[in-house]
Design an enzyme around this catalytic site. Sequence first.
Site, PDB file in Angstrom:
ATOM      1  N   SER A   1      -9.694   0.232   7.742  1.00 52.90           N
ATOM      2  CA  SER A   1      -9.327   0.207   6.326  1.00 52.90           C
ATOM      3  C   SER A   1      -9.015  -1.169   5.756  1.00 52.90           C
ATOM      4  CB  SER A   1      -8.143   1.139   6.078  1.00 52.90           C
ATOM      5  OG  SER A   1      -8.513   2.486   6.243  1.00 52.90           O
TER       6      SER A   1
ATOM      7  N   LYS B   1       0.833  -1.199   0.000  1.00 54.82           N
ATOM      8  CA  LYS B   1       0.000   0.000   0.000  1.00 54.82           C
ATOM      9  C   LYS B   1       0.868   1.250   0.000  1.00 54.82           C
ATOM     10  CE  LYS B   1      -3.829   1.928   2.774  1.00 54.82           C
ATOM     11  NZ  LYS B   1      -4.661   1.668   3.981  1.00 54.82           N
TER      12      LYS B   1
ATOM     13  N   SER C   1      -9.303   2.496   3.185  1.00 59.09           N
ATOM     14  CA  SER C   1      -8.302   3.042   2.301  1.00 59.09           C
ATOM     15  C   SER C   1      -7.414   1.982   1.649  1.00 59.09           C
ATOM     16  CB  SER C   1      -7.420   4.024   3.090  1.00 59.09           C
ATOM     17  OG  SER C   1      -6.720   3.374   4.141  1.00 59.09           O
TER      18      SER C   1
END
Length: 459
Positions: A163, A64, A139
């Site tokens: 997330s 990420k 996210s």
Amino acid sequence: MTDMREALAAGRVTASALVDRAIERAEAVNPQLNFIAWPTFERARGQAGEARSGPLAGVPTLIKDMLPEKGIPASFGSAALRDFIPPDDAPYARAMKGAGLISIARSAMPELGLNAVTESPLLGPTRNPWNLDHTPGGSSGGGAAAVAAGVVPVAHASDGLGSIRHGAAPCGLVGLKPSRGRNAGEEAFRSLADLTVNGCVSRTVRDTAAWLEATQTRDPSCLPPVPLVTSPVDHRLRIHAYSQVMRTGALPDASVQRVFGDAIALLGRLGHQVADADLPFDAPAAMDLLGTITEGMFSRRLGMLSQAIGIEVKAEDLEHRSATLIAAGEAIGDEQFAAAWTAIERVVAAYLGRLEAIDIWMTPTLGTEIPRIGVFGPDISWDDQKDPLIDYAGYCWIDNFAGTPAISLPIGFSDNGLPVGVQFATRPGGEALLLALAYQLEAAIEWQRHVPPIWVGDR
């Protein structure tokens, strides 16, 4: 991932072949899904050609775009940070490398991780392989979209207010948020304010279990390491089920209610004791506290981020949504902000007290069917988004404050054929119990048989 490791160990495939195939898949489907923030294809090919050790050696993955890697752009989903190049690896990135994982790209995320969808001016919207008109969540939505489409078997994710779970549920994946202090790089996390943990999203329980076992800390001052969990739970669990939207007390939408009810019925057939439960705290008051803390925290941490990376980031450099969120936080005085943290401590204590009396706390992962692209987009002000977003994504936050582990599992589908997740949480350090329950539910539902319309993996 487990199949890849077995094939590598047996000599049926090489790491280079796995990485090359993952890159081919990424290039084939990224134009539709837009999950790549920064490709690292050539670095991955080089790493695949080197001798590697570790329990996950040779497995391709994604990292990420908020976990620093030395020499690789880390924009945190923000156009304002597109030129930031970290000087060193984050501890969890080192743990992933130590496990032998090979990242082929950095995955897309919303700006600074401040949203439950993955849309930003830097990259535009990331789309869900189950339906391109819908978000893959956030996210951790970029990695979730890639795993759901079969590009890689597992991807790094992180979770500050949900997330990991908010990416797993919309994409039909397994998403485990570990306990506070569980992972490498998080050994010093002790405070309620230490909200963010690292982990992964995957299609199977065994892959999530293997990832956790390989990347957790072995620091003797931390929680005892989780052994590799390989089998389902073998005893009856006491489960409390709660489904109301916390801010309003309303029920979630019809598809979520149906899937949640199906999960309760299945747990009963498996022999578990499931009871409807009320929250152990005042839900509307807790959601007000959450809003105050969220706004106040992000406005105050922007300066800390600027100082940490050496790049000044101002509110006017950010998307409209982020800027209005920060403006809301700047209007919160230090006394009000401190009082909210004091009050949330009582909420957390009540929640932990409930978990002492039961084995599992069970909720929907999200309050509605997955929203369409743009519903929570970066051009909409925080004031206009706040209540609908909290109602959509307002089940997961408590486990970040409490430091408890929680897992979202892909239990069913909405009436429109979109994945619906159900969340299970337990006491700190209880990841093995969550994984064992997940194995049992996976065997009953076989969710890994389902693949989305956009799919480039092996069946």
